[in-house]
Design a protein around this motif. Sequence first.
Motif: not given
Length: 268
Positions: A69-81, A88-91
């Motif tokens: 996700l960091a490659d898309y600037g989305l590292e803040g949305y990483r999820h570890d339930s 986690d692998i998420v939608a």
Amino acid sequence: MYKTTARKLLSILLALTLLLGMLPAPVVAAGEDSVSISISFDGQYISDQTGSPVAYVPVPLSALADIDLADYGLEGYRHDSNGDGNDDIVALHLYIYTHETILGEDWSDMRVSGGVGSIFFEEGLFGFEDCNLNYYLNGEYPAVDGWGVTADQLVLSGGDFLDIAGYTSWNFYNDSASGFHYFVDEDGRITHGYNTAASTALSVKLGRTAPAFSGESGLVDVGGYTVSYGTAIGDETGSVTTDSDGCADITFPTAGTWYVWCEGGYGA
């Protein structure tokens, strides 16, 4: 490929049937090492780069795990339930893969906003002009305490199927028949395939998973719908109409692989 007996078996690959439009069938259902995705817009499945419908397209979990996700600037949305230190692998991973690999779109055209647990795709997702869409995971609207689970926290596991429908009208939910439609087995469970003998009537059943806000629950019988069948989607050999219980009998004339689909009605 097919098991041969005195009466050849037909492998019937059944379509997810959304409320809105012609609904083609998958080639295979997702296995334990993959998930599948279907996307429609205003009742028609959208097409991938090859022109094939995005209907139960299987995606390997390993391919999703390779997306950072960091490659898309989305590292803040990483999820570890479960807090084990492994993301986690998420939608959201599946969205990225579908957008780029299946549809050939450029993720940089996306407009993403919202915080953790409320990620919001303003425009551009799957080529849609806006965010007017609905989504079900394994035939149910994903929600916790009545709140929808967003893509950054919607955890995926092997065998899951995610159905996404986009709409022009923002009033689609006002249709009394809104929701996602599915073929179901004799136990009332969603199914993506049947086996039957050639020239023997096969009973199919159409059900609708009502939207969470409707007050209905479970699969609702869908009567009076035309169910078409043929050796290719859109190339109709024949059709039947479901009765008040959502059931219909189809007799396939020859052995082989047949597709079954249904057209819904778009409600404004």
